[in-house]
Design a protein around this motif. Sequence first.
Motif, short mmCIF file in Angstrom:
data_model
loop_
_atom_site.label_atom_id
_atom_site.label_comp_id
_atom_site.label_asym_id
_atom_site.label_seq_id
_atom_site.Cartn_x
_atom_site.Cartn_y
_atom_site.Cartn_z
N ASP B 384 0.74 -1.28 0.02
CA ASP B 384 -0.02 0.12 -0.11
C ASP B 384 0.89 1.20 -0.01
N PHE B 385 2.08 1.18 0.70
CA PHE B 385 2.76 2.18 0.81
C PHE B 385 3.97 2.37 -0.31
N GLY B 386 4.35 1.16 -0.96
CA GLY B 386 5.50 1.19 -1.69
C GLY B 386 6.77 1.04 -1.17
N ILE B 400 5.70 9.55 3.43
CA ILE B 400 4.17 9.77 3.60
C ILE B 400 3.43 10.83 3.63
N LEU B 401 4.18 11.91 4.05
CA LEU B 401 3.52 13.47 4.10
C LEU B 401 3.71 13.81 2.87
N HIS B 402 4.71 13.32 1.84
CA HIS B 402 4.60 13.77 0.27
C HIS B 402 3.58 12.93 -0.34
N MET B 403 3.42 11.66 -0.03
CA MET B 403 2.29 10.85 -0.57
C MET B 403 0.91 11.79 -0.32
N MET B 404 0.62 11.99 0.79
CA MET B 404 -0.39 12.55 1.11
C MET B 404 -0.71 13.80 0.31
N ALA B 405 0.17 14.59 0.29
CA ALA B 405 -0.03 15.92 -0.36
C ALA B 405 -0.33 15.83 -1.80
N ASP B 412 -3.52 8.81 -1.38
CA ASP B 412 -4.89 9.24 -1.90
C ASP B 412 -6.04 9.15 -0.70
N VAL B 413 -5.81 8.19 -0.23
CA VAL B 413 -6.77 7.72 0.90
C VAL B 413 -6.56 8.54 2.04
N LEU B 414 -5.29 8.72 2.38
CA LEU B 414 -5.23 9.28 3.81
C LEU B 414 -5.16 10.85 3.78
N ALA B 415 -5.35 11.30 2.62
CA ALA B 415 -5.70 12.85 2.13
C ALA B 415 -7.01 12.89 2.55
N GLU B 416 -7.94 12.02 2.72
CA GLU B 416 -9.16 12.42 3.45
C GLU B 416 -9.39 12.45 4.83
N GLY B 417 -8.23 12.69 5.39
CA GLY B 417 -8.15 12.87 6.91
C GLY B 417 -8.43 11.57 7.78
N THR B 418 -8.09 11.46 8.93
CA THR B 418 -7.88 10.15 9.79
C THR B 418 -9.19 9.76 9.63
N TYR B 419 -10.43 10.51 9.82
CA TYR B 419 -11.81 9.76 9.90
C TYR B 419 -12.15 9.04 8.50
N ARG B 420 -12.19 9.85 7.54
CA ARG B 420 -12.55 9.12 6.26
C ARG B 420 -11.77 8.29 6.07
N ALA B 421 -10.61 8.42 6.03
CA ALA B 421 -9.25 7.30 5.71
C ALA B 421 -9.84 5.94 6.39
N ALA B 422 -10.05 5.79 7.74
CA ALA B 422 -10.35 4.96 8.41
C ALA B 422 -11.68 4.01 7.85
N LEU B 423 -12.63 4.86 7.49
CA LEU B 423 -13.73 4.39 6.88
C LEU B 423 -13.37 3.80 5.30
N LYS B 424 -12.63 4.29 4.55
CA LYS B 424 -12.18 3.92 3.37
C LYS B 424 -11.46 2.55 3.33
N ILE B 425 -10.67 2.84 4.32
CA ILE B 425 -9.76 1.62 4.44
C ILE B 425 -10.31 0.38 5.11
N ALA B 426 -11.32 0.72 5.97
CA ALA B 426 -12.29 -0.61 6.35
C ALA B 426 -12.77 -1.13 5.06
#
Lengths: 132, 622
Positions: B384-386, B400-405, B412-426
């Motif tokens: 997932d990270f490469g 990771i900070l670069h990948m998010m930005a 791309d998923v983490l860029a949605e913020g912790t809460y939304r990323a949690a839902l998406k990853i689930a």
Amino acid sequence: MPFPGVEVPHLCSQCMDYPCVSACPVDALSVDPDYGAVIVDREKCTGCGDCITACPGTVPFLHPGDNKATICDLCGGEPKCVEVCTEAGYNALTIVNEEPNIHRKLYSRNPIDTARDLAVNMFGEKGEEVIE
Amino acid sequence: MTPGGYAGKYLDVDLTKEKIKEVEYSDKVLEQYFGGRGLAAKVLWDKVGDKYPELDPLDPKSPLIVFTGPMTGIYPGSRICVSGKSPVSMGTVGSTAATEFANEIKEAGYDGVTFTGKADKPVYLLITDDGAELRDAGHLWGLNGEKTLIKLNKEVTAELSKRKPNVGLWKDPGMIYIGPAGENMVRNAAVITKLCHAFGYGGYGSLMGSKNLKAVVAKGRGSLPKVDAPESAKLLWRKTHQILIGRSQFRREGTGYAGYSVGAETSSEPIRNWQEEWHDEKSYAGPLFEHRYWVKKKWADFNCTTNCMKISCIKTGKWKGDITDMPDYELQAYCGTNFGIYDPEANIHLATLADKLGHSGINGPNTAGYAVELHQRGILEDSDFGFKPKWGDPETFDRILHMMAYREKIGDVLAEGTYRAALKIAEMKGLKPEETLKYAVHVKGIEIGAHGTRSDADYTHDISYAASVQGGDHTSVAVDGYSDMSGAVFTDSAVFCNFTYYGVPQSLVFDFAKAITGFPITLESWRTVTGPRIVTLQKAFLMMGGPDLEWEPVKDDDNPPRFYEPLPSGPYKGKTTDKKLVDTKLQTYFETLGWDERGIPSKETLKKLDLGFLEKSMSRLR
């Protein structure tokens, strides 16, 4: 300067040869005999800006209110800025009594130039990049 | 006549139609909402109204609000507030940062700007005494924060000097801008100002990015607005100053020593995504930052007497040229201990990087730390990270900070913020949402500031975040529903800094407010009417939610699951937040503010606070 902490106070340093005074076409500028400060005669000043060009540090400015040249007059020998700085507890400004000397003029620099040097002093090579 | 402290005009910019007009708000509205956070909430309601729940914050119709307050520039410690519908919480957050932009805009004759619409190409807004103009920002789009600042500063300074050659420009213009994270609409991205000051909470960087607005620049040549009672204001300024200048610890250390002490002393510092909150790493001590990296030990924004900023610079090695202020405690924690890093140099580098990329230094790294914990738990994999992410490794978090930005891979998923990323990853991994959410440290989508509640030894306690209308915002925490109304709600609305507020007697501050505005404002009236009015309006927004999420009353007014796990180490080992206490205090909090047991403002309260316009929306919720 967009670099943190590099902000330079920009004040008249009373050069020995007073280029601003000699540049004034209408004799509006004179030198205070006691303190060496440059005094602007607001009646005579035409706001031509020649003193700004003549000053090695572009210190004079045209006051936005009346568009006349404005230069620090040392508040008649008791600068208010020193008073408030002392009262405020910063003690960053103090009155230094010294004889006129040749170095004085060299302090009259454009604040941007001074800021560039300070940037190098503080940030090293990174500061040099800003100068380019 | 305009009340004292206000320039009296606000700019209203329609980016779609490229139309700029000046608007004024009535004295009554100004008295009721003051400015900044309060007024922004009111203006947001006036622009959106009952359609609020359907409004996507990143839609062109969603307003971005940048307001000063009446005390900005006059009371020590000027700041400016960015607000709007938060892309993260779906409520509103009054996000403030210290910057000369605040003074410049007031000196140019405006109290603030609101933006709606979306520009068809990148633009920036230039505000001067001659009015405001939209300008092309194509050459700035894509640049990181530092480059944007330098380039834009040079360009605008040169032009403004040319406009009045005899006057020149005595001081740089002020500006707010976004970095790549904002441009790529990373949900919790920050709006940045100066080199490294961020409007972090609320994710307004993405809102600005969604409008194709790269920056707002202001330069005023006028004076600050007149105050109502100048002589009293002068006297009060002196008194305030005398108190603040005596706060020598702030002047000497800033919060730059807390990266060690908050962990070691109060056990409330995030460590490896809050798995622990205690450390005793001497390598992370304040003097180790100070002696090697601080190049300037006293620095402040215009009119600030607290002087809590210190500047760090890395002069040698692979991170040569990284400059940031301090880093302050929050970034020492989030870009340091939260990553398992106890090396000042790596911390300075990551803090600088977060600012350059336009991340909020708290929220972005919270999400990054969260991702690495998911990897530790085996939910996310190397692929997932490469690469293989490791705690305590600066390179990992740099990437990771670069990948998010730039929204690459899992970024791309983490860029949605912790809460939304949690839902998406689930969803991605075929797990139940609870399985990923239990590691997510946020309240109402807003990642929590670096002050834990478990040890109870810090200033944050049980309902500090749970009841707050600004979620995890550590600068505006809920205490007991009465006294905290006069704290952050006031400073964010009058818009000045918290650090020039605490320590000064509150009665003095409110006398100051009265001297500036001439409004009959007192501590009592703020605590019982104005403060609750602003918070109730914010609460209503939060409850109305947005198109993609709605917060469930009471259930979501809670701490993250992690805050109920016992502390695994340190002097407070075994201690945790008391759920029962949270529930009781929450109800008391609701009661104090006149909200019902589900936290929904009652009809009487709305009437009392002159918020009758909310009744329709609130009755639907009840």
